[in-house]
Design a protein around this motif. Structure first.
Motif, PDB file in Angstrom:
ATOM      1  N   ARG A 153       0.831  -1.216   0.000  1.00  0.00           N
ATOM      2  CA  ARG A 153       0.000   0.000   0.000  1.00  0.00           C
ATOM      3  C   ARG A 153       0.860   1.259   0.000  1.00  0.00           C
ATOM      4  NH1 ARG A 153      -2.589   4.200   0.588  1.00  0.00           N
ATOM      5  NH2 ARG A 153      -4.553   4.429   1.725  1.00  0.00           N
ATOM      6  N   LEU A 154       1.851   1.304   0.877  1.00  0.00           N
ATOM      7  CA  LEU A 154       2.710   2.490   0.946  1.00  0.00           C
ATOM      8  C   LEU A 154       3.565   2.622  -0.310  1.00  0.00           C
ATOM      9  CD1 LEU A 154       3.869   2.290   4.674  1.00  0.00           C
ATOM     10  CD2 LEU A 154       2.229   3.904   3.694  1.00  0.00           C
ATOM     11  N   GLY A 155       3.923   1.495  -0.894  1.00  0.00           N
ATOM     12  CA  GLY A 155       4.763   1.516  -2.086  1.00  0.00           C
ATOM     13  C   GLY A 155       4.094   2.108  -3.306  1.00  0.00           C
ATOM     14  N   GLU A 156       2.768   2.234  -3.266  1.00  0.00           N
ATOM     15  CA  GLU A 156       2.035   2.789  -4.411  1.00  0.00           C
ATOM     16  C   GLU A 156       2.385   4.250  -4.651  1.00  0.00           C
ATOM     17  OE1 GLU A 156      -2.099   2.259  -3.651  1.00  0.00           O
ATOM     18  OE2 GLU A 156      -2.014   0.063  -3.688  1.00  0.00           O
ATOM     19  N   HIS A 157       2.650   4.995  -3.575  1.00  0.00           N
ATOM     20  CA  HIS A 157       2.852   6.441  -3.714  1.00  0.00           C
ATOM     21  C   HIS A 157       4.119   6.970  -3.048  1.00  0.00           C
ATOM     22  CE1 HIS A 157      -1.131   6.996  -5.484  1.00  0.00           C
ATOM     23  NE2 HIS A 157      -1.633   6.261  -4.516  1.00  0.00           N
ATOM     24  N   SER A 158       4.796   6.150  -2.256  1.00  0.00           N
ATOM     25  CA  SER A 158       5.945   6.648  -1.494  1.00  0.00           C
ATOM     26  C   SER A 158       7.245   6.558  -2.283  1.00  0.00           C
ATOM     27  CB  SER A 158       6.099   5.856  -0.187  1.00  0.00           C
ATOM     28  OG  SER A 158       4.945   5.994   0.624  1.00  0.00           O
ATOM     29  N   SER A 159       8.137   7.504  -2.032  1.00  0.00           N
ATOM     30  CA  SER A 159       9.449   7.521  -2.676  1.00  0.00           C
ATOM     31  C   SER A 159      10.342   6.439  -2.077  1.00  0.00           C
ATOM     32  CB  SER A 159      10.108   8.884  -2.456  1.00  0.00           C
ATOM     33  OG  SER A 159      10.465   9.029  -1.088  1.00  0.00           O
TER      34      SER A 159
END
Length: 225
Positions: free
Chosen positions: A206-212
């Motif tokens: 989930r975090l990998g969808e938008h996080s750098s």
């Protein structure tokens, strides 16, 4: 992750949902914060455009859990990520069990019991009920609240204006607390336990969808990816 500047509460909801985890102030490398995507002059303006007012609307509306969950800093956790974060930052063992094993302080145990008994209790009443109204007890009280928030045992659920015996507002707003289970239930979030492996997998995806990459490296340290 680049997050555009926002003006309204509705836009803030979308930002929280997109980021998944959104600190109020800059904390996570190359990752948005609520203060970083809003105009500074809007803060503490006491208007509909005041992000300081939004921070307690999120938990009230079931949009995000709010509390000092990481590094003793105020964080918003989108509702769909709460079970995963709770699994990794929290404990499956009861407060009593952890206290018996010396894992939490006596003050934290007592403060938790009061919050559990009176969900949504505001800070002044909580401090009085815990017998910590004295000036010299403030540090111990604050540490107990920090301990319970970092362990994802309690959340900030809103604010309340103090009132005198005549029912008139008398003083500054005071923070209110609930147990995380009570807040999740009210927000319609499943309480079923989740394994650490499943929680990490869900959170990472989930975090990998938008996080750098820089932000993901930070999250990896916090959650053990």
């Amino acid at each position: 992750m680049r997050q555009p500047m926002i003006d309204t509460y509705e836009e803030a909801i979308e930002a929280v949902r997109a980021c998944g985890i959104l600190p109020l102030a800059p904390l996570i490398p190359d990752h948005p914060s609520l203060s970083g995507i809003t105009l500074p002059e809007r803060w503490h303006s006491d208007t509909e455009l005041d992000p300081w007012r939004w921070r307690v609307r999120f938990p009230g509306d079931g949009i995000a859990a709010y509390g000092k969950f990481m590094k003793k800093k105020a964080i918003l956790v989108a509702s769909d990520l709460v079970p995963s974060v709770r699994s990794l930052l929290g404990s499956s063992r009861s407060i009593a069990q952890r206290y018996g094993d010396g894992l939490i302080s006596k003050a934290a145990k007592e403060v938790y019991a009061i919050i559990e008994e009176e969900q949504g209790i505001e800070t002044r009443a909580l401090r009085a009920a815990a017998g910590m109204k004295a000036k010299e007890s403030k540090k111990e009280f604050d540490q107990a609240l920090a301990e319970l928030q970092s362990g994802f045992d309690i959340v900030i659920s809103g604010v309340r204006a103090p009132r005198n015996e005549a029912g008139e507002v008398n003083g500054w707003n005071s923070t209110c607390f609930e147990t995380v289970e009570h807040w999740m239930e009210g927000a319609g979030i499943p309480l079923a336990p989740m394994s650490a492996d499943e929680a990490r997998s869900r959170l990472q995806a989930r975090l990998g969808e938008h996080s750098s990459p820089q932000a993901m490296a930070y999250f990896a340290k916090v959650f053990g990816f």
